[in-house]
Design a protein around this motif. Structure first.
Motif, PDB file in Angstrom:
ATOM      1  N   GLY A  97       0.804  -1.221   0.000  1.00 54.47           N
ATOM      2  CA  GLY A  97       0.000   0.000   0.000  1.00 54.47           C
ATOM      3  C   GLY A  97       0.824   1.252   0.000  1.00 54.47           C
ATOM      4  O   GLY A  97       2.048   1.217  -0.094  1.00 54.47           O
TER       5      GLY A  97
ATOM      6  N   SER B 141       2.810   4.721   0.568  1.00 55.93           N
ATOM      7  CA  SER B 141       3.791   5.227   1.525  1.00 55.93           C
ATOM      8  C   SER B 141       3.056   6.160   2.484  1.00 55.93           C
ATOM      9  O   SER B 141       2.270   6.987   2.036  1.00 55.93           O
TER      10      SER B 141
ATOM     11  N   GLU C 254       9.699  -3.859   5.389  1.00 50.71           N
ATOM     12  CA  GLU C 254      10.529  -3.558   4.223  1.00 50.71           C
ATOM     13  C   GLU C 254      11.888  -4.232   4.320  1.00 50.71           C
ATOM     14  O   GLU C 254      12.914  -3.550   4.394  1.00 50.71           O
TER      15      GLU C 254
ATOM     16  N   HIS D 173       7.103  -2.797  -0.376  1.00 49.78           N
ATOM     17  CA  HIS D 173       6.728  -2.108  -1.610  1.00 49.78           C
ATOM     18  C   HIS D 173       7.091  -2.941  -2.831  1.00 49.78           C
ATOM     19  O   HIS D 173       6.709  -2.608  -3.935  1.00 49.78           O
TER      20      HIS D 173
ATOM     21  N   GLU E 188      15.616   9.848   4.960  1.00 47.71           N
ATOM     22  CA  GLU E 188      15.608  10.302   6.360  1.00 47.71           C
ATOM     23  C   GLU E 188      17.002  10.632   6.854  1.00 47.71           C
ATOM     24  O   GLU E 188      17.176  11.339   7.839  1.00 47.71           O
TER      25      GLU E 188
ATOM     26  N   LEU F  66       7.011  13.024   8.712  1.00 42.32           N
ATOM     27  CA  LEU F  66       6.604  12.591   7.370  1.00 42.32           C
ATOM     28  C   LEU F  66       7.146  11.195   7.094  1.00 42.32           C
ATOM     29  O   LEU F  66       8.132  10.775   7.689  1.00 42.32           O
ATOM     30  N   SER F  67       6.501  10.507   6.154  1.00 46.60           N
ATOM     31  CA  SER F  67       6.962   9.158   5.808  1.00 46.60           C
ATOM     32  C   SER F  67       8.150   9.259   4.847  1.00 46.60           C
ATOM     33  O   SER F  67       8.415  10.310   4.266  1.00 46.60           O
TER      34      SER F  67
ATOM     35  N   GLY G 106       8.521   8.122   1.893  1.00 46.35           N
ATOM     36  CA  GLY G 106       8.121   8.485   0.540  1.00 46.35           C
ATOM     37  C   GLY G 106       7.927   9.980   0.395  1.00 46.35           C
ATOM     38  O   GLY G 106       8.295  10.579  -0.620  1.00 46.35           O
ATOM     39  N   GLU G 107       7.341  10.572   1.423  1.00 51.05           N
ATOM     40  CA  GLU G 107       7.119  12.015   1.392  1.00 51.05           C
ATOM     41  C   GLU G 107       8.450  12.761   1.447  1.00 51.05           C
ATOM     42  O   GLU G 107       8.664  13.743   0.737  1.00 51.05           O
TER      43      GLU G 107
ATOM     44  N   ARG H 290      10.399  13.034  -1.863  1.00 48.93           N
ATOM     45  CA  ARG H 290       9.965  14.104  -2.765  1.00 48.93           C
ATOM     46  C   ARG H 290      10.728  15.394  -2.447  1.00 48.93           C
ATOM     47  O   ARG H 290      11.084  16.154  -3.341  1.00 48.93           O
TER      48      ARG H 290
ATOM     49  N   THR I  15      12.920   3.004  -4.051  1.00 46.14           N
ATOM     50  CA  THR I  15      12.782   1.700  -3.412  1.00 46.14           C
ATOM     51  C   THR I  15      11.852   1.753  -2.202  1.00 46.14           C
ATOM     52  O   THR I  15      11.180   0.787  -1.888  1.00 46.14           O
ATOM     53  N   MET I  16      11.828   2.907  -1.515  1.00 47.37           N
ATOM     54  CA  MET I  16      11.023   3.014  -0.304  1.00 47.37           C
ATOM     55  C   MET I  16       9.610   3.535  -0.607  1.00 47.37           C
ATOM     56  O   MET I  16       8.858   3.822   0.319  1.00 47.37           O
ATOM     57  N   LEU I  17       9.280   3.678  -1.879  1.00 49.46           N
ATOM     58  CA  LEU I  17       7.980   4.259  -2.224  1.00 49.46           C
ATOM     59  C   LEU I  17       7.025   3.189  -2.726  1.00 49.46           C
ATOM     60  O   LEU I  17       7.439   2.196  -3.305  1.00 49.46           O
ATOM     61  N   ASP I  18       5.727   3.437  -2.541  1.00 49.33           N
ATOM     62  CA  ASP I  18       4.757   2.522  -3.124  1.00 49.33           C
ATOM     63  C   ASP I  18       4.794   2.699  -4.637  1.00 49.33           C
ATOM     64  O   ASP I  18       5.281   3.714  -5.146  1.00 49.33           O
TER      65      ASP I  18
ATOM     66  N   THR J 251       3.315   5.942  -6.177  1.00 50.64           N
ATOM     67  CA  THR J 251       4.186   7.095  -5.943  1.00 50.64           C
ATOM     68  C   THR J 251       5.464   6.969  -6.771  1.00 50.64           C
ATOM     69  O   THR J 251       5.958   7.953  -7.319  1.00 50.64           O
ATOM     70  N   GLN J 252       5.980   5.749  -6.876  1.00 45.28           N
ATOM     71  CA  GLN J 252       7.171   5.513  -7.696  1.00 45.28           C
ATOM     72  C   GLN J 252       6.915   5.957  -9.135  1.00 45.28           C
ATOM     73  O   GLN J 252       7.721   6.683  -9.728  1.00 45.28           O
TER      74      GLN J 252
END
Lengths: 311, 201
Positions: free
Chosen positions: A50, A52, A175, A207, B84, B125-126, B128-129, B132, B153-156, B159-160
């Motif tokens: 799902g 992020s 992950e 993911h 991060e 924030l996550s 993925g955020e 960006r 790699t860390m994004l759904d 979003t990827q």
């Protein structure tokens, strides 16, 4: 009660909120997980896929009881039929329930890898660790290195081995595969699959959904803090026609090998969630009903879906 | 007009093993190259060298024939595997972005960065955020070469696809070159015109 005895982990109506400061004097609760359901039976790998920021990692922290102090958890968490209280979580984590953390920053930067993987266990599980390192193609000398000397993919494999070394009955892998090459990722997933085949349970947050579809028994799709669909992994392998929720189908179609077509828009931010269905603002099939009240969970074709129109 | 790695050797210390041995790579301006290799082959190290964060033990990194500039904004920008760790945890995200100049609304919109996020701290924030923000920060600095070390790699996957479509569009518009480190062959096939496999050279 019988269902609870059969399952290893059972989560019902779980919600998690963070208390935050608002303006000068007030405080507000920011709801980040709402009405979440998830069941893991012995022998199962349940993939959690799902968006992020949909609360997947927070779910992992909630199961282990390691959320920060300003978090409030409501709902029911059961492990082997008994309620998972904070005291029980503290007793079980690291022995019965193990975590593969999402961030490689969880490794202690000042401690050699071998000692970290062995932990405080006595006698030292050195032989088991060597075997796991071999399976995950980590060179023998890895144990003598410090975390900064590892590549991202190696650090991940070390994290996977620290969880597997524990012998836990339930593994929450957050992950585990980024940075690993395809072969290494497949080997790590094979290890999880084998654990499940021995009657243990695995929650695989990922993911890399194409890999998850291949290895998991069921897939739970998260969006904006809740599960929108839980379905047999076979349905995800079959393609979008076999899926029930428009968001699951959108995930499938966004894969590079299936079109690379993203849907427009963004997941709503916690604190600004829509009143009705959480996916309605981006949904091509939405009706007035969807915007008024959140859809209940319905069972369709052996899966659960939170959608008025899912078929 | 290219970024070149010429006979690069690298190790952290004389007592440590070589991570890169006599490695050559050319990234032409406007080109999109995928970099493949099993983990531990030095993909991230090569990325750090190309962006000027590490100095090679032997050999050179040349930008259009000259060494990378030591002062000012580097035209080669690196986007990391772990956003991060690439953002000051004690800065609000507005300040993070402003480090590379005035906020560019178009870039923010393209990446879907909401104005409410600007007042937040990174831990709110996550991943993925945050990624960006890292991309927006690099694009706002006017980079000509983007080294993308496993950036999605860390994004759904939705979003990827969103982010890569924006990066590809911006790369086209600015004639920017992209070196994408990835393990995902399907993704590499989608985004790149050429593949370099370190394990097969």
């Amino acid at each position: 009660m019988e269902a609870k005895n059969e399952s290893l982990l059972e989560i019902h109506d779980l919600s998690v909120a963070f208390r935050m400061y608002d303006q000068v004097l007030g405080q507000k609760d920011l709801q980040v997980i709402s009405d979440l359901h998830l069941t893991v039976r012995p022998g199962e790998v349940v993939a959690v896929a799902g968006s992020s920021g949909s609360g997947k990692s927070l779910l992992a922290s909630a199961i282990l009881g390691i959320l920060p102090g300003n978090a409030t958890v409501k709902g029911h968490l059961h492990y082997q039929g008994q309620e998972l209280t904070p005291a029980r979580q503290a007793a079980l984590r690291g022995t019965e329930i193990a975590l593969v953390p999402q961030s490689v920053a969880y490794l202690d930067p000042l401690m050699k890898i071998g000692a970290q993987a062995d932990g405080h266990r006595r006698p030292k599980p050195t032989e088991k660790r060597r075997e796991l390192f071999r399976r995950l193609s980590l060179p023998e000398k890895t144990g003598k290195l410090y975390p900064f000397q590892l590549s991202g993919g190696m650090a991940r494999r070390v994290l996977v081995s620290t969880a597997l070394i524990s012998g836990a009955r339930l593994i929450i892998a957050d992950e585990p595969t980024p940075g690993m090459s395809l072969d290494q990722a497949l080997e790590a997933l094979k290890l999880f699959r084998q654990m499940a085949d021995q009657g243990k349970g695995v929650v695989l947050i990922t993911h890399d959904i194409d890999l998850a579809f291949a290895f998991a028994d069921r897939v739970a799709v998260f969006y904006a803090g809740t599960t929108v669909e839980t379905a047999p992994a076979a349905d995800f392998r079959a393609g979008p026609e076999a899926l029930r929720h428009p968001y699951s189908r959108a995930l499938w179609r966004a894969l590079p090998q299936n079109g690379f077509q993203p849907i427009d828009g963004f997941q709503p931010y916690a604190g600004a969630l829509p009143g009705g269905c959480l996916f309605a603002p981006r949904c091509p099939y939405k009706t007035a009903q969807c915007e008024q009240s959140p859809p209940p969970v319905r069972e369709i074709r052996g899966g659960e879906v939170r959608c008025y129109h899912g078929a | 007009m290219a970024l070149e790695a010429k006979n690069l050797w690298f190790r952290y210390d004389r007592s440590q093993p070589w991570i890169l041995e006599n490695r050559n790579l050319t990234l032409e301006r406007g080109e999109r190259v995928a970099l493949f290799a099993p983990s531990g082959y030095g993909k991230s190290t090569l990325s750090l060298l190309l962006a000027g964060y590490l100095q090679p033990s032997r050999g050179q990194v040349l930008l259009e024939g000259a060494p990378l500039p030591r002062r000012g904004v580097c035209p080669v920008q690196l986007i990391y595997q772990h956003p991060e760790k690439a953002i000051n945890p004690r800065w609000r995200l507005k300040k993070v972005l402003e480090e590379s100049g005035k906020l560019d609304e178009q870039v923010l919109d393209a990446f879907g960065i909401e104005s409410a996020w600007l007042d937040r701290f990174p831990r709110e924030l996550s991943g993925g955020e945050l990624q960006r923000f890292c991309l927006a920060r690099a694009l706002m600095s006017g980079a000509d070469y983007l080294i993308c070390d496993e950036i999605s790699t860390m994004l759904d996957v939705i979003t990827q696809a969103q982010i890569w479509n924006v990066v590809l569009e911006q790369a086209e518009k600015r004639n920017m070159a992209i070196l994408a480190v990835t393990h995902n062959q399907n993704l590499a096939r989608r985004i790149c015109s050429r593949v370099v496999d370190l394990s097969r050279e």
